[in-house]
Write a protein that holds these residues in place. Structure first.
Motif, PDB file in Angstrom:
ATOM      1  N   ARG B  15      17.299 -36.251  40.350  1.00  0.00           N
ATOM      2  CA  ARG B  15      18.744 -36.634  40.348  1.00  0.00           C
ATOM      3  C   ARG B  15      19.174 -36.720  38.980  1.00  0.00           C
ATOM      4  O   ARG B  15      19.797 -36.840  38.490  1.00  0.00           O
ATOM      5  CB  ARG B  15      19.250 -37.554  41.597  1.00  0.00           C
ATOM      6  CG  ARG B  15      21.003 -37.491  41.627  1.00  0.00           C
ATOM      7  CD  ARG B  15      21.804 -36.449  41.757  1.00  0.00           C
ATOM      8  NE  ARG B  15      21.487 -35.980  42.593  1.00  0.00           N
ATOM      9  CZ  ARG B  15      21.728 -34.486  43.124  1.00  0.00           C
ATOM     10  NH1 ARG B  15      21.871 -33.618  42.149  1.00  0.00           N
ATOM     11  NH2 ARG B  15      21.977 -33.972  44.069  1.00  0.00           N
ATOM     12  N   ARG B  19      21.260 -35.002  35.068  1.00  0.00           N
ATOM     13  CA  ARG B  19      22.285 -36.197  34.698  1.00  0.00           C
ATOM     14  C   ARG B  19      22.037 -35.832  33.203  1.00  0.00           C
ATOM     15  O   ARG B  19      22.581 -35.107  32.194  1.00  0.00           O
ATOM     16  CB  ARG B  19      22.624 -37.354  34.420  1.00  0.00           C
ATOM     17  CG  ARG B  19      23.100 -37.768  36.197  1.00  0.00           C
ATOM     18  CD  ARG B  19      24.670 -38.689  36.083  1.00  0.00           C
ATOM     19  NE  ARG B  19      24.945 -38.765  38.042  1.00  0.00           N
ATOM     20  CZ  ARG B  19      24.330 -39.619  38.669  1.00  0.00           C
ATOM     21  NH1 ARG B  19      23.847 -40.380  38.211  1.00  0.00           N
ATOM     22  NH2 ARG B  19      24.649 -39.468  39.863  1.00  0.00           N
ATOM     23  N   ALA B  22      21.808 -31.942  32.162  1.00  0.00           N
ATOM     24  CA  ALA B  22      23.018 -31.643  32.293  1.00  0.00           C
ATOM     25  C   ALA B  22      24.203 -32.158  30.678  1.00  0.00           C
ATOM     26  O   ALA B  22      24.721 -30.866  29.944  1.00  0.00           O
ATOM     27  CB  ALA B  22      23.369 -32.328  33.371  1.00  0.00           C
ATOM     28  N   MET B 113      34.404 -23.875  33.590  1.00  0.00           N
ATOM     29  CA  MET B 113      33.945 -24.873  32.363  1.00  0.00           C
ATOM     30  C   MET B 113      32.324 -24.049  33.149  1.00  0.00           C
ATOM     31  O   MET B 113      32.410 -24.374  34.397  1.00  0.00           O
ATOM     32  CB  MET B 113      33.563 -25.374  31.721  1.00  0.00           C
ATOM     33  CG  MET B 113      32.124 -26.281  31.554  1.00  0.00           C
ATOM     34  SD  MET B 113      32.421 -28.076  30.455  1.00  0.00           S
ATOM     35  CE  MET B 113      33.359 -28.574  30.256  1.00  0.00           C
ATOM     36  N   PRO B 116      26.003 -27.336  34.894  1.00  0.00           N
ATOM     37  CA  PRO B 116      24.163 -27.052  35.994  1.00  0.00           C
ATOM     38  C   PRO B 116      24.731 -26.862  37.372  1.00  0.00           C
ATOM     39  O   PRO B 116      25.849 -27.692  38.015  1.00  0.00           O
ATOM     40  CB  PRO B 116      23.024 -27.525  35.754  1.00  0.00           C
ATOM     41  CG  PRO B 116      23.695 -28.412  34.505  1.00  0.00           C
ATOM     42  CD  PRO B 116      25.814 -28.026  34.656  1.00  0.00           C
ATOM     43  N   LEU B 117      23.534 -26.935  38.438  1.00  0.00           N
ATOM     44  CA  LEU B 117      23.456 -26.926  39.817  1.00  0.00           C
ATOM     45  C   LEU B 117      23.196 -28.309  40.028  1.00  0.00           C
ATOM     46  O   LEU B 117      24.283 -29.235  40.987  1.00  0.00           O
ATOM     47  CB  LEU B 117      23.043 -26.122  41.292  1.00  0.00           C
ATOM     48  CG  LEU B 117      23.776 -24.763  41.093  1.00  0.00           C
ATOM     49  CD1 LEU B 117      22.431 -24.123  42.247  1.00  0.00           C
ATOM     50  CD2 LEU B 117      24.946 -25.162  41.550  1.00  0.00           C
ATOM     51  N   GLY B 118      22.675 -29.125  39.151  1.00  0.00           N
ATOM     52  CA  GLY B 118      21.936 -30.533  39.076  1.00  0.00           C
ATOM     53  C   GLY B 118      20.608 -30.344  39.734  1.00  0.00           C
ATOM     54  O   GLY B 118      19.722 -30.585  38.445  1.00  0.00           O
ATOM     55  N   ASP B 200      20.037 -29.375  45.533  1.00  0.00           N
ATOM     56  CA  ASP B 200      21.738 -29.211  45.609  1.00  0.00           C
ATOM     57  C   ASP B 200      21.117 -27.806  45.823  1.00  0.00           C
ATOM     58  O   ASP B 200      22.190 -27.449  46.471  1.00  0.00           O
ATOM     59  CB  ASP B 200      22.024 -29.279  44.185  1.00  0.00           C
ATOM     60  CG  ASP B 200      23.116 -30.302  43.709  1.00  0.00           C
ATOM     61  OD1 ASP B 200      23.887 -31.231  44.289  1.00  0.00           O
ATOM     62  OD2 ASP B 200      22.526 -31.542  42.091  1.00  0.00           O
ATOM     63  N   VAL B 201      20.408 -27.375  46.040  1.00  0.00           N
ATOM     64  CA  VAL B 201      19.845 -25.897  46.428  1.00  0.00           C
ATOM     65  C   VAL B 201      18.736 -25.373  46.128  1.00  0.00           C
ATOM     66  O   VAL B 201      17.175 -26.176  45.310  1.00  0.00           O
ATOM     67  CB  VAL B 201      20.955 -24.886  45.392  1.00  0.00           C
ATOM     68  CG1 VAL B 201      20.333 -24.411  43.947  1.00  0.00           C
ATOM     69  CG2 VAL B 201      20.295 -23.480  46.670  1.00  0.00           C
ATOM     70  N   PRO B 221      21.908 -25.771  50.120  1.00  0.00           N
ATOM     71  CA  PRO B 221      22.274 -24.323  50.372  1.00  0.00           C
ATOM     72  C   PRO B 221      20.269 -23.341  50.062  1.00  0.00           C
ATOM     73  O   PRO B 221      20.102 -24.762  49.453  1.00  0.00           O
ATOM     74  CB  PRO B 221      23.209 -24.363  49.949  1.00  0.00           C
ATOM     75  CG  PRO B 221      23.596 -26.013  49.372  1.00  0.00           C
ATOM     76  CD  PRO B 221      22.937 -25.987  49.646  1.00  0.00           C
ATOM     77  N   HIS B 393      27.410 -17.357  47.369  1.00  0.00           N
ATOM     78  CA  HIS B 393      27.548 -18.049  45.605  1.00  0.00           C
ATOM     79  C   HIS B 393      26.596 -16.809  45.368  1.00  0.00           C
ATOM     80  O   HIS B 393      26.787 -16.436  43.877  1.00  0.00           O
ATOM     81  CB  HIS B 393      25.734 -18.750  45.979  1.00  0.00           C
ATOM     82  CG  HIS B 393      25.656 -19.334  44.302  1.00  0.00           C
ATOM     83  ND1 HIS B 393      26.395 -20.545  44.069  1.00  0.00           N
ATOM     84  CD2 HIS B 393      24.647 -19.538  43.541  1.00  0.00           C
ATOM     85  CE1 HIS B 393      26.305 -20.487  43.019  1.00  0.00           C
ATOM     86  NE2 HIS B 393      25.115 -19.989  42.766  1.00  0.00           N
ATOM     87  N   GLU B 401      23.075 -17.435  35.163  1.00  0.00           N
ATOM     88  CA  GLU B 401      24.293 -17.965  36.046  1.00  0.00           C
ATOM     89  C   GLU B 401      23.665 -17.694  37.580  1.00  0.00           C
ATOM     90  O   GLU B 401      24.935 -19.080  37.761  1.00  0.00           O
ATOM     91  CB  GLU B 401      25.249 -16.434  35.855  1.00  0.00           C
ATOM     92  CG  GLU B 401      26.649 -16.779  36.195  1.00  0.00           C
ATOM     93  CD  GLU B 401      27.235 -15.408  36.672  1.00  0.00           C
ATOM     94  OE1 GLU B 401      27.815 -14.938  35.219  1.00  0.00           O
ATOM     95  OE2 GLU B 401      27.528 -15.496  37.536  1.00  0.00           O
ATOM     96  N   SER B 405      26.802 -23.158  38.435  1.00  0.00           N
ATOM     97  CA  SER B 405      28.317 -23.115  38.928  1.00  0.00           C
ATOM     98  C   SER B 405      29.336 -23.614  37.557  1.00  0.00           C
ATOM     99  O   SER B 405      29.308 -23.458  36.721  1.00  0.00           O
ATOM    100  CB  SER B 405      28.632 -24.466  39.664  1.00  0.00           C
ATOM    101  OG  SER B 405      29.898 -24.826  40.642  1.00  0.00           O
ATOM    102  N   GLN B 406      30.865 -23.443  38.533  1.00  0.00           N
ATOM    103  CA  GLN B 406      31.704 -23.813  37.809  1.00  0.00           C
ATOM    104  C   GLN B 406      32.436 -24.798  37.855  1.00  0.00           C
ATOM    105  O   GLN B 406      33.220 -24.706  39.538  1.00  0.00           O
ATOM    106  CB  GLN B 406      32.407 -22.342  37.160  1.00  0.00           C
ATOM    107  CG  GLN B 406      31.799 -21.365  37.085  1.00  0.00           C
ATOM    108  CD  GLN B 406      32.813 -20.010  36.761  1.00  0.00           C
ATOM    109  OE1 GLN B 406      33.453 -19.838  37.442  1.00  0.00           O
ATOM    110  NE2 GLN B 406      33.148 -19.577  35.210  1.00  0.00           N
ATOM    111  N   LYS B 407      33.197 -25.507  37.476  1.00  0.00           N
ATOM    112  CA  LYS B 407      33.736 -26.473  37.313  1.00  0.00           C
ATOM    113  C   LYS B 407      35.665 -26.116  36.708  1.00  0.00           C
ATOM    114  O   LYS B 407      35.240 -25.708  35.828  1.00  0.00           O
ATOM    115  CB  LYS B 407      33.484 -27.554  37.153  1.00  0.00           C
ATOM    116  CG  LYS B 407      33.092 -28.679  35.632  1.00  0.00           C
ATOM    117  CD  LYS B 407      32.856 -29.916  35.297  1.00  0.00           C
ATOM    118  CE  LYS B 407      32.317 -30.216  34.071  1.00  0.00           C
ATOM    119  NZ  LYS B 407      31.802 -31.504  33.629  1.00  0.00           N
TER     120      LYS B 407
END
Lengths: 418, 418
Positions: B15, B19, B22, B113, B116-118, B200-201, B221, B393, B401, B405-407
């Motif tokens: 985790r 960061r 990312a 934007m 990344p998923l994380g 996250d996945v 997920p 998803h 892709e 994800s998109q924020k």
């Protein structure tokens, strides 16, 4: 009643209806929405009678005033449901859109086609108007829906379901394209969220407790909408007037919404200048401030914030305030305490704005704008089924697109792989 | 060893590393990929030694020859890993792309934007080259990764992990951005798939049993890749030459892949003409046919297909054949038995082609093309972490892709909501 058998039947019918809805034309789905609007308009008496039964039952069961208010179907709320259906009908149809069509070196042509998810389960609490709202978005996006409303709204929801059935029938779509669960037995929810054969995704709408419970127990993907612990960070290079306006608007424009600011972060370089102005503005609005020690040095009247305050969604006229040592500290605080919903920086500094946008890991990140803008309508989605705090599938306000998927389409001319 | 504590530590480090990844630039992530390629090249001896230990252990444990083959890191496979890293480095960076930027009536500017998923958890079976492949795609797309390979490949995977760590370190990224789980204890998988705080996945790569087990137990997920029961439907308006080529290629180009055809559907109007030609072609390739009664009327030598055959992924030179009463029958059969992976129609008829594309609910739908094209590389994704048979998803071949994800990003100039 055998709840498992009943829900399996509902699921099976939904799965079957989903195929018909997916195949249907835009015009037919819009017609169903408009016919439902007319049916609601014609059924005002029935809706009032059914709603009166629910309200009576609610009062007898000692429901709180706020709950009773949410349960009530006033004429204005029926008007809003009708207007909502017309608006959804007027939105562009997301289904069938083909994008990214390109020729590959092999000669095949590949693209993506937007398609419905299939069957969407909606679980919600008291407000009966959600029945129409959720059903209309799912139908518009080519999906079948199974709705499970709060037991206190069962009669209102069934009266609304009758109007939906009428609208579907008139347009030639199967009535089971929208099914409102007929039982108030809680076991029905347990079945609904564990039928991956029949249900493609669950959208829970309601309090955090409901959503956490459903996410924990579901065997079907869930589009989650958890809490909104939103931040505004006033950078040392902020324009003070913008900062004041944005902070006050983010907190006070509405207190009970998930995009309301719950914690204000202020750079220490400008804290002594701007905090007194903010304190005045919030005092005028009746907002209680809870501050860190540095905030209290500047604003001695402020209540001391505890560790818990940084992670609390007040949904009330209460605001946590923290003085922060620059952008790094702000990003660290937000990535630690934010619910990854919406966070905004107020700054005139280009590099800090860019860093905030990139490094804050929330579904909406903003520069010089009120957190209150985080909303499907404000973003131009035309509708909103919820605000996803997940990263998978849909993130942030979820409109029609979030209720769809994309499949690949390939055009060849006898092409084979070598 | 306290597995829960160990995995929590791995998760926490991932985790934190996520960061940093990312935030990192495209250049830095590419540098890490290229430095890993060099480290692999320099570590050929260590890789061979570690792999020899795994092979020895595998033989001692009586692993099948096919398993041992998959486990082996030949010089050619090491070359392929190195080449794969260079290819991933050369792909465009999906992260940071901003799209759909529009001004809203309120004056705010809203767009999305790509982010990344994380943290991505990868669970896979014997092939150690998956370690590099999966890690490189996750890193390229700005994610941290936790990899859990098969216990039989533990030494090979740890040797590869050392190269990844070296590549990350050289580029200034945290080594914990890619972690290969150090224990072969199965409890580690149970922890990995139930840590939503840290992961996250989950992307499981392996047999259907593994993926079903993980999907059932995960609290995170899962990007699922279940079976491929793919169909080719030869319509009465098919060009016979295209039909023959596509059917043969879809079945025989490779038998063990998920996009291989498992059932051939033939319109009854042309069955008597085309089935004998098909039977000849499949006989030449050594493919066993299992047919419906109508097929057997035309091809008396064919084995009778049972109900089970329509739902079987043979992954072998066996093909189920069914004569169908027109397009409606084909669509019905496919939507009933297909695993919603890839299905193709052979036809010159415009309306039937369009209906097939719209009404067949599979992740890839094709007209006049071999099902074998359903693949991330063939589709131009540049890479593939798997083929999703889910609708949520990511659907179909999943490239970079699908690991993002998109924020929403919002630009204002002091805008507040009124």
């Amino acid at each position: 009643m055998d709840i498992a058998a009943y829900m399996a039947e509902v699921g099976q019918q939904a799965r079957q209806a989903a195929r018909a809805v997916a195949r249907s034309t835009t015009a037919v789905r819009n017609q169903a929405l408009l016919a439902t609007a007319e049916a609601l308009d014609a059924a005002r008496d029935e809706l009032a009678t059914a709603n009166a039964r629910d309200l009576e039952g609610g009062r007898a069961n000692g429901l709180e005033a706020a709950m009773l208010d949410r349960l009530e179907l006033t004429p204005a709320r029926i008007d809003a449901m009708i207007e909502g259906l017309r608006q959804v009908a007027s939105l562009p149809d997301p289904i069938g859109e083909i994008t990214d069509m390109t020729y590959r070196p092999s000669g095949i042509q590949v693209g993506r086609m937007r398609v419905p998810l299939g069957v969407i389960g909606i679980i919600y609490e008291s407000r009966p108007n959600v029945t129409v709202e959720a059903a209309s978005l799912c139908l518009k996006s080519g999906n079948a829906t199974i709705l499970r409303g709060g037991s206190e709204a069962i009669h209102s929801n069934q009266a609304i379901a009758a109007c939906l059935a009428k609208g579907l029938k008139e347009s030639g779509l199967p009535e089971s394209a929208v099914q409102v669960v007929k039982t108030t037995d809680r076991a029905a929810v347990g079945e609904l969220i564990t039928m991956p054969r029949f249900v493609d995704v669950i959208v829970p709408r309601g309090g955090k407790g409901l959503i956490e419970r459903i996410s924990r127990d579901a065997r079907v993907p869930v589009i989650k909408h958890l809490d909104g612990i939103c931040h505004v960070y006033i950078d040392s290079h902020a324009d003070p007037e913008k900062a004041l306006n944005i902070a006050v608007n983010s907190k006070t424009q509405r207190y009970g919404t998930c995009n309301t600011m719950e914690t204000l972060l202020v750079d220490q370089e400008i804290a002594a200048d701007i905090l007194p102005l903010l304190a005045d503005a919030f005092r005028d609005k009746g907002v209680e401030l809870r501050g860190c020690p540095q905030t209290m040095d500047i604003l001695p009247d402020v209540v001391r914030a505890t560790e818990d305050d940084w992670g609390t969604e007040y949904l009330a006229p209460v605001l946590a305030v923290k003085v922060i040592d620059g952008l790094d500290g702000a990003i660290e605080h937000i990535n630690r305490y934010s619910s990854q919903h919406t966070d905004s920086i107020v700054t005139e500094n280009y590099t800090r704005a860019r860093r905030f946008l990139t490094e804050v890991d929330s579904s909406s990140v903003m520069v010089n704008a009120s957190t209150r803008f985080a909303d499907g309508f404000e973003y131009g989605l035309g509708a909103e089924i919820g605000i996803s705090t997940d990263k998978i599938h849909a993130r942030g306000p979820v409109g029609l697109e979030g209720l769809t998927s994309q499949k690949y389409v390939v055009f060849g001319d006898g092409h084979i792989r070598t």
